[in-house]
Design an enzyme around this catalytic site. Structure first.
Site, PDB file in Angstrom:
ATOM      1  N   SER A  25       0.845  -1.160   0.006  1.00  0.00           N
ATOM      2  CA  SER A  25      -0.028  -0.038   0.148  1.00  0.00           C
ATOM      3  C   SER A  25       1.019   1.182   0.085  1.00  0.00           C
ATOM      4  O   SER A  25       0.504   2.377  -0.854  1.00  0.00           O
ATOM      5  CB  SER A  25      -0.960   0.012   1.172  1.00  0.00           C
ATOM      6  OG  SER A  25      -1.846  -0.885   1.125  1.00  0.00           O
ATOM      7  N   GLY A  97      -5.893  -3.604  -7.686  1.00  0.00           N
ATOM      8  CA  GLY A  97      -7.423  -2.707  -7.404  1.00  0.00           C
ATOM      9  C   GLY A  97      -6.580  -1.376  -6.956  1.00  0.00           C
ATOM     10  O   GLY A  97      -7.327  -0.093  -7.273  1.00  0.00           O
ATOM     11  N   ASP A 321      -7.049  -8.243   4.214  1.00  0.00           N
ATOM     12  CA  ASP A 321      -6.267  -8.907   3.585  1.00  0.00           C
ATOM     13  C   ASP A 321      -5.693 -10.077   4.145  1.00  0.00           C
ATOM     14  O   ASP A 321      -5.122 -11.058   3.565  1.00  0.00           O
ATOM     15  CB  ASP A 321      -5.008  -8.108   2.962  1.00  0.00           C
ATOM     16  CG  ASP A 321      -5.632  -6.968   2.140  1.00  0.00           C
ATOM     17  OD1 ASP A 321      -6.566  -7.171   1.357  1.00  0.00           O
ATOM     18  OD2 ASP A 321      -4.908  -5.895   1.621  1.00  0.00           O
ATOM     19  N   LYS A 348     -12.407  -9.324  -3.503  1.00  0.00           N
ATOM     20  CA  LYS A 348     -10.952  -9.211  -3.673  1.00  0.00           C
ATOM     21  C   LYS A 348     -10.633  -9.805  -4.956  1.00  0.00           C
ATOM     22  O   LYS A 348     -11.375 -10.168  -5.881  1.00  0.00           O
ATOM     23  CB  LYS A 348     -10.328  -9.643  -2.411  1.00  0.00           C
ATOM     24  CG  LYS A 348     -10.804  -9.089  -1.384  1.00  0.00           C
ATOM     25  CD  LYS A 348     -10.132  -7.569  -1.118  1.00  0.00           C
ATOM     26  CE  LYS A 348     -10.643  -6.684  -0.086  1.00  0.00           C
ATOM     27  NZ  LYS A 348     -10.223  -5.252  -0.058  1.00  0.00           N
ATOM     28  N   ARG A 352     -12.687 -14.467  -1.832  1.00  0.00           N
ATOM     29  CA  ARG A 352     -12.052 -15.173  -0.806  1.00  0.00           C
ATOM     30  C   ARG A 352     -12.670 -15.663   0.276  1.00  0.00           C
ATOM     31  O   ARG A 352     -12.372 -16.777   0.957  1.00  0.00           O
ATOM     32  CB  ARG A 352     -11.202 -14.013  -0.305  1.00  0.00           C
ATOM     33  CG  ARG A 352     -10.139 -13.783  -1.429  1.00  0.00           C
ATOM     34  CD  ARG A 352      -8.962 -13.011  -0.556  1.00  0.00           C
ATOM     35  NE  ARG A 352      -7.829 -12.430  -1.436  1.00  0.00           N
ATOM     36  CZ  ARG A 352      -7.131 -11.516  -1.465  1.00  0.00           C
ATOM     37  NH1 ARG A 352      -7.288 -10.497  -0.476  1.00  0.00           N
ATOM     38  NH2 ARG A 352      -6.173 -11.488  -2.250  1.00  0.00           N
ATOM     39  N   ARG A 398      -2.971 -14.505  -2.417  1.00  0.00           N
ATOM     40  CA  ARG A 398      -3.063 -14.810  -1.236  1.00  0.00           C
ATOM     41  C   ARG A 398      -3.699 -16.173  -1.098  1.00  0.00           C
ATOM     42  O   ARG A 398      -3.427 -16.807  -0.070  1.00  0.00           O
ATOM     43  CB  ARG A 398      -4.072 -13.596  -0.435  1.00  0.00           C
ATOM     44  CG  ARG A 398      -3.201 -12.149  -0.312  1.00  0.00           C
ATOM     45  CD  ARG A 398      -3.854 -11.346   0.592  1.00  0.00           C
ATOM     46  NE  ARG A 398      -3.531 -10.127   0.186  1.00  0.00           N
ATOM     47  CZ  ARG A 398      -2.475  -9.358   0.335  1.00  0.00           C
ATOM     48  NH1 ARG A 398      -1.394  -9.915   0.729  1.00  0.00           N
ATOM     49  NH2 ARG A 398      -2.391  -8.420   0.005  1.00  0.00           N
TER      50      ARG A 398
HETATM   51  C1  S3P Z   1      -5.804  -1.339   0.085  1.00  0.00           C
HETATM   52  C2  S3P Z   1      -6.906  -1.344   0.461  1.00  0.00           C
HETATM   53  C3  S3P Z   1      -7.827  -2.660   0.616  1.00  0.00           C
HETATM   54  C4  S3P Z   1      -6.947  -3.864   0.635  1.00  0.00           C
HETATM   55  C5  S3P Z   1      -6.007  -3.954  -0.642  1.00  0.00           C
HETATM   56  C6  S3P Z   1      -5.063  -2.532  -0.593  1.00  0.00           C
HETATM   57  C7  S3P Z   1      -5.176  -0.099  -0.231  1.00  0.00           C
HETATM   58  O1  S3P Z   1      -8.845  -2.648  -0.413  1.00  0.00           O
HETATM   59  O2  S3P Z   1      -7.821  -5.096   0.386  1.00  0.00           O
HETATM   60  O3  S3P Z   1      -5.205  -4.933  -0.647  1.00  0.00           O
HETATM   61  O4  S3P Z   1      -3.985   0.124  -0.401  1.00  0.00           O
HETATM   62  O5  S3P Z   1      -5.669   0.971  -0.225  1.00  0.00           O
HETATM   63  P1  S3P Z   1     -10.135  -1.806  -0.349  1.00  0.00           P
HETATM   64  O6  S3P Z   1      -9.946  -0.557  -0.253  1.00  0.00           O
HETATM   65  O7  S3P Z   1     -10.743  -2.174  -1.509  1.00  0.00           O
HETATM   66  O8  S3P Z   1     -10.920  -2.529   0.783  1.00  0.00           O
END
Ligand code: S3P
Length: 438
Positions: A25, A97, A321, A348, A352, A398
């Site tokens: 992140s 994403g 996660d 996800k 999951r 994962r």
């Molecule tokens: C993330 C937010 C999460 C997480 C993803 C990374 C991020 O997703 O599951 O692996 O870096 O902002 P969501 O914001 O869709 O919950």
């Protein structure tokens, strides 16, 4: 088969020290902030995974110069309005994403149409959660059935918005914050709690973002930014990558592990709270603050007895996660564990919640699963003596890594396809695993 991994032996007890790679992140956010800064930013220990490399490629396509030497990365930002690109630009977010959703927020003022595409898994995921707020700012967006490809054409007449982000999605919240930083006037966001790296980076960079923490929500006010200063950053290690080794230790008798320099941002440590409640001993050592983030070494020791949990939903977003790997601990705990309000887990890289349940069933564990919850009937004597084959799971990294840990912890013969999936978030995963196999 090149992409097949076989796990045949349970692991013996160990006492180890490891480091895992940089936080995903933070790595993606650093690339995006650095690309908007006025001048040269550097990052040490940047995660060199496909999601982050896709982010680097994206900003390069936007005319930003990037130098990468081992894991020292330098980005030469041209300022907030410094992206240069021609018509019909296509950005490939691949499996990410975070990249796809965050970068869309930066295109609300684009002069030309930009198309965002992704791989098979990302193309199944919901992008209406960002197109809705971004359209309110004034951007023109086309989306096919809520998912990619997304085409966005910005406007020079952006209007600030009021928005209620009620899923607890940090990606959605961050996309809106990015758009708001480009928009004259004050944007108000009421956001269900989720990871707050974007807000912390904004604070460190002294950007006009104010956050008020309420019990379940954060109230975030964002004004237009005039300039972003360069950001030199040492990316701490990723707790989501650490999670696999935390659980391996928790499930292996007479073992202990120290993981160095991990980002323990309070919005990310759901797994630690959950596992502690289940009886795992976890300690944070050498805690320190780094540019707004909390960092520590994590010490874990194998639990003698694991207790089931009725998991408080307030811990969900901080462990979002990590649930697949947490389910393995529930599989060995005494009693029935219950995890609820988890519809987001099916949104996800793969569904999951469904997949977690399927794998547990293959292991001989009973589950009752609904659209948003799972009950796991734990078995403290769980030993697997059969062959388990896992393929066709949308190459979810994962799912692959959780299956490796399951094989090493419970035995059985596991045939796991798509080893390459780990390139998404943790290319060094199997190298570190090999250090445990003495
Ligand atoms: C993330 C937010 C999460 C997480 C993803 C990374 C991020 O997703 O599951 O692996 O870096 O902002 P969501 O914001 O869709 O919950």
């Amino acid at each position: 088969m090149k992409n097949l991994v076989k796990i045949k032996n349970k692991i013996g007890s160990f006492n180890q020290k490891i480091s895992v790679t940089g936080d995903k992140s933070l790595s993606i956010r650093w690339v995006l902030f650095a690309s908007l800064a006025s001048g040269k930013s550097t990052a040490h220990n940047l995660l060199l995974s496909e999601d982050v490399l896709a982010s680097i490629n994206a900003v390069k396509k936007l005319g930003i110069k990037v130098k990468l030497k081992k894991n020292l990365c330098t980005i030469f930002g041209n300022g907030l309005d410094g992206y240069k690109y021609s018509k019909n630009l296509v950005i490939n977010a691949k499996n990410s994403g975070t990249l796809g959703r965050l970068i869309a927020g930066l295109f609300v003022d684009s002069l030309h149409k930009i198309k965002i595409i992704g791989d098979k898994s990302l193309s199944k995921r919901d992008f209406s959660r960002i197109s809705k707020p971004l359209k309110k700012f004034g951007a023109n967006i086309d989306l096919k059935n809520k998912s990619l490809p997304l085409t966005i054409l910005g406007t020079n007449n952006l209007k600030p918005i009021k928005y209620f982000e009620d899923r607890g999605s940090a990606q959605c919240k961050s996309s809106i914050i990015f758009a708001a930083l480009k928009t004259p006037g004050k944007t108000f966001i009421k956001a269900k709690k989720s990871r707050n790296h974007t807000e912390l980076l904004c604070k460190y960079l002294k950007l006009p973002v104010k956050v008020k923490n309420e019990k379940k929500y954060d109230i975030i006010k964002v004004d237009q930014a005039k300039k972003i200063k360069p950001l030199n950053y040492k990316i701490p290690s990723d707790i989501s990558s650490s999670a696999f080794f935390i659980v391996l230790t928790a499930l292996t008798k007479n073992s202990s592990l120290l993981i160095n320099n991990v980002n323990i941002n309070p919005s990310r440590i759901g797994i630690v709270k959950i596992l502690k409640k289940m009886g795992v001993k976890i300690l944070f050592k050498n805690k320190k603050k780094y540019k707004g983030e909390l960092i520590a070494d994590i010490y874990i020791s194998g639990a003698k007895k694991l207790k089931s949990i009725n998991c408080p939903t307030k811990w969900n977003s901080g462990a979002i996660d990590e649930f697949l790997i947490i389910f393995l601990v529930a599989a060995k705990a005494k009693g029935i564990s219950y995890f609820k309000d988890l519809a987001e887990l099916n949104q996800k890289e793969s569904p999951r919640l469904r997949w977690g349940s399927k794998i547990l069933n293959m292991m001989g564990i009973k589950t009752i699963t609904t659209k948003n919850s799972i009950k796991i009937y734990g078995n403290p004597d769980l030993k697997i003596n059969k062959k388990i084959i896992i393929k066709d799971y949308l190459k979810d990294h994962r799912v692959f890594m959780t299956s490796v840990i399951a094989g090493l912890s419970f035995g059985g013969e596991w045939h796991l396809y798509d080893k390459d999936s780990i390139k998404t978030s943790f290319p060094k995963f199997l190298n570190i695993i090999n250090r445990f196999k003495k």
